[in-house]
Design an enzyme around this catalytic site. Structure first.
Site, PDB file in Angstrom:
ATOM      1  N   GLU A  92       3.616 123.922  55.166  1.00  0.00           N
ATOM      2  CA  GLU A  92       4.706 125.051  54.786  1.00  0.00           C
ATOM      3  C   GLU A  92       5.007 124.841  53.365  1.00  0.00           C
ATOM      4  OE1 GLU A  92       7.653 123.963  57.891  1.00  0.00           O
ATOM      5  OE2 GLU A  92       7.204 125.922  58.871  1.00  0.00           O
TER       6      GLU A  92
ATOM      7  N   HIS B 257       5.729 120.907  53.119  1.00  0.00           N
ATOM      8  CA  HIS B 257       5.904 120.243  54.148  1.00  0.00           C
ATOM      9  C   HIS B 257       4.611 120.109  54.805  1.00  0.00           C
ATOM     10  CE1 HIS B 257       7.797 120.417  58.496  1.00  0.00           C
ATOM     11  NE2 HIS B 257       7.686 119.260  58.051  1.00  0.00           N
TER      12      HIS B 257
ATOM     13  N   ASN C 154       9.825 123.948  62.293  1.00  0.00           N
ATOM     14  CA  ASN C 154      10.819 123.232  62.897  1.00  0.00           C
ATOM     15  C   ASN C 154      12.306 123.904  63.526  1.00  0.00           C
ATOM     16  OD1 ASN C 154       9.253 120.907  62.833  1.00  0.00           O
ATOM     17  ND2 ASN C 154      10.138 120.329  61.226  1.00  0.00           N
TER      18      ASN C 154
ATOM     19  N   SER D 153      11.337 117.645  55.667  1.00  0.00           N
ATOM     20  CA  SER D 153      11.004 118.596  57.146  1.00  0.00           C
ATOM     21  C   SER D 153      12.269 119.425  57.240  1.00  0.00           C
ATOM     22  CB  SER D 153      10.510 117.676  57.944  1.00  0.00           C
ATOM     23  OG  SER D 153      11.636 116.860  58.627  1.00  0.00           O
TER      24      SER D 153
END
Ligand code: T1G
Length: 698
Positions: free
Chosen positions: A439, A427, A477, A406
């Protein structure tokens, strides 16, 4: 150029065949063709008219690309009224998805036949508007108010068998739409069936519309269109005439058409389709993927394996021990039980997945034949490097080696192999078999066909895939880290976590940031803060200890029953944890901060502006290809309210100059956190918007 509506005479029946691929959207040429066709059939003395769609579907609705542009006649409501008023018998034959204006044209026909696989619906509320061509007036007349309210306020697609029961269609018959339509029209003519204008049917019985309005408004969590649509259906019951009901529908439709929510939802509709269209992938063939390997059977690995199994892919799941492998299988079985319960799979599919499609293994050799491997082991670079070195040794040439990390550097992971061109980041978001966002993290040496393979796998797993470059946190993130920090700063300066959460759920988020932290587990944020401190925090960065103190006391949120909120077994949601306020007060005192009050508006503004600023950096650095890619990530992975279109659509609607002014004003108090994104400054200087950038990329 072939006509958008082709005219043909078969005996007494005039056939109007829509030919406007890909979905027979009711663009102006189609509308003109239908009007001309009706007029010609009447002039030629036909006795009936059959309307159907060539290709994959009957009309799938008005042409959304026309929205926001000057409308061109004939307008759809008037066309529907004209079809309904025809003295001829008008029949529609439905297949594919008769949606929105498509169903409205069908409802203005006198009879409706459909193939069994056809679906009908009025999904306009999902675009921030409401059925604006008579759907709110005609559907209640054929299906009753309750069924009409359900279909219109949810926008759901209704299968042909249910539509038949509801009275929305008159007959279901398998076969070619044109053929069954012709036969049905002829049958009606032979039996002397009367014209049956829905608009001339009596007004349906009313319900308690105020109660329905309030309930729908509450469920919409700030989205207005479903509730406004209730008022349009109310007019079908209460307006003195059909025409006045239509006028009321039009008035409410125009109100919504002008709204920012319509702009946000239409943006979301096209953005989620555009993310998969990347110039760099044009003409690039993905590698075939017939079987995959998953390494690591924890929550993420089991979720990823479940997603692949549900998509029909054979999966070899590798764990270090038999015991761990069987624990992973139990997790997968739990996921599948949910899919079975929701009717996503049959019992037979469920059993076949667990008995044949899923293979467990404890040795890397089991992965020697797979086409693609997804690693989902512990988030530690050394561990991942060892895994990829093993994969490099075992997997066949051309196998795609993917990491689910991540935030770790995919370039560094790729360097642990002799085939960096085959390494990519995939991801997934937890739970991986439910969350739609994926992702696709492209490292420096990742080959284009490996990127194409990632997108092809994402499509197969029914994911919304977004290309991301390599940085800490990729797109979502990284941006989350910034707006989460902004929330922390506001807590240190005087706001409470509970006020912040409420302000943001009122803004439309499914959950506020502190409730989200409790859900994900406070230990995750704790680990990130410790990692960043270990890497060396910039001395200008503000730090806080109140959340660490919660974790040190063993409070990790929902999984321990206490975090920012206190959770009682069996009760949904939590209640504010008063201990948190003491920890915050101590943190402020230790830092010499005198708390001040925040309004909800200021909380939302700071939170959103920090999100926009980081997003602009992510686009400016090329981590995200376009602003719309960021919007799709926030919509599909972070509970961003869809009717706002995503953070950068929201920013365009707010006005970029004002956003930049706020950042510059706040940088006076904290010039480390509030550093204007160069791209934002450039757009403001040029008088351009994020949407202009999206258009540049088309
Ligand atoms: N207008 C214009 N383009 C459309 C379109 C539409 N209504 N629907 C789909 N497309 C494009 C889409 O952008 C994509 O383009 C391609 O068609 C294939 O779509 C007065 C005002 C029909 C279930 O809300 O739900 O009627 O990317 O990839 O997954 O009351 O499209 O290939 O260039 O989605 O098989 C109401 C919206 C309009 C239906 C097919 N109708 N569409 O799904 O293919 S408002 C809708 C869908 C209205 C009236 C009001 C889906 C689909 P490209 P796709 P799919």
């Amino acid at each position: 150029m072939s006509e958008a509506v082709e005219y043909e005479r078969i005996g007494d029946i005039a056939v109007l065949a829509a030919n406007n691929p890909p979905v027979n959207a009711l663009g102006v040429d189609v509308r003109r063709g239908l009007l001309a066709g009706i007029e010609r059939a009447e002039a030629e003395g036909a006795k009936a008219v059959l309307i159907y769609g060539k290709g994959r579907t009957y009309f799938a609705g008005a042409d959304i690309r026309e929205f926001g542009k000057p409308p061109q006649e004939p307008w759809l409501p008037g066309l529907c009224d004209r079809i309904e008023a025809s003295p001829l018998l008008v029949v529609s034959a439905l297949h594919g998805t008769a949606l929105g204006g498509g169903l409205e044209v069908a409802l203005s026909s006198h009879y409706r036949i459909a193939v069994p696989s056809a679906k009908v619906g009025l999904p306009e509320v999902n675009l921030g508007i409401l059925p604006g061509a008579g759907g709110t007036q005609r559907l209640p007349r054929v299906a009753g108010v309750e069924a009409a309210l359900d279909m219109i306020t949810t926008g759901r697609h209704v299968r042909a068998d249910e539509a038949l029961k509801l009275g929305v269609i008159d007959k279901v018959q398998d076969g070619d739409p044109r053929e069954i339509g012709l036969a049905y029209a002829q049958e009606l003519l032979d039996s002397g069936a009367p014209r049956r204008a829905v608009g001339e049917m009596p007004a349906p019985d009313p319900v308690d519309f105020d109660a329905v309005y309030e309930a729908v408004l509450k469920k919409g969590r700030g989205q207005l269109s479903p509730a406004v649509a209730v008022r349009a259906v109310q007019a079908a019951c209460e307006a003195p005439s059909f025409a006045e009901g239509m006028a009321r529908e039009r008035e409410l439709f125009m109100q919504l058409m002008e709204s920012d929510q319509r702009k946000g939802l239409i943006h979301a509709f096209f953005a989620e389709r555009a993310v998969g269209k990347l110039p760099e992938l044009k003409g690039v063939e993905p590698r075939p993927v017939h079987q995959i390997g998953v390494i690591g059977g924890g929550t993420m690995g089991a979720g990823i394996a479940t997603a692949a199994l549900l998509a029909g892919l054979p999966v070899t799941l590798l764990e270090m021990t038999q015991e761990a492998a069987h624990a992973a299988k139990d997790r997968i079985a739990g996921n599948l039980a949910g899919a079975l319960k929701r009717g996503k799979i049959s019992q037979q599919q469920h059993d076949a997945i667990l008995s044949d499609q899923l293979q467990l293994a404890t040795g890397y050799d089991a992965l020697s034949a797979v086409d693609l491997v997804i690693e989902a082991v512990f988030e530690d670079m050394d561990v991942k490097k060892q895994v990829f070195a093993q994969l490099d040794a075992v997997c066949k040439p051309g196998a795609v080696l993917a990491t689910n990390t991540s935030y770790l550097d995919v370039n560094e992971i790729a360097a642990a192999t002799k085939r960096p061109q085959d390494v990519i980041g995939l991801h997934f978001f937890s739970p991986a078999h439910v969350m739609k966002l994926l992702e696709i993290v492209v490292a420096d040496k990742t080959a284009p066909e490996v990127v194409a393979t990632g997108f092809a796998l994402g499509h197969r797993l029914k994911k919304v895939s977004v290309r991301a470059g390599v940085c800490d946190g990729f797109i979502g993130n990284r941006i989350l880290s910034t707006y989460r920090t902004c929330a922390d700063h506001m807590v240190l300066d005087g706001a409470s976590p509970f006020q912040i959460d409420k302000a943001l759920t009122d803004f439309g988020f499914a959950m506020g940031p502190f409730a989200v932290s409790d859900l994900a587990g406070l230990d995750i944020g704790w680990a990130v803060r410790k990692r960043k401190r270990a890497e060396g925090l910039d001395p200008r960065a503000r730090d806080s200890s109140y959340a660490d103190k919660l974790c040190e006391a063993g409070h990790f949120g929902q999984k321990t029953g206490k975090g920012f909120y206190v959770y009682e077994k069996g009760k949904r949601g939590g209640t504010p944890n008063p201990e948190v306020l003491d920890l915050i007060a101590a943190d402020r005192a230790a830092q010499g901060i005198t708390p001040r009050t925040f309004t909800d508006d200021e909380i939302v503004r700071r939170y959103m502006v920090s999100m926009v600023n980081e997003a602009a950096k992510v686009v400016g650095e090329g981590i995200a290809r376009r602003p719309l890619d960021v919007d799709v990530v926030l919509l599909y992975g972070y509970g961003f309210p869809r009717y706002r279109g995503g953070p950068l659509k929201w920013a365009d609607l707010q006005g970029l100059p004002g956003i930049l002014d706020d950042i510059r004003a706040w940088s006076a108090e904290d010039d480390y956190f509030w550093q204007p994104a160069p791209l934002l400054e450039k757009l403001v200087a040029e008088g351009r918007s994020f949407d202009d950038l999206n258009k540049d990329a088309e």
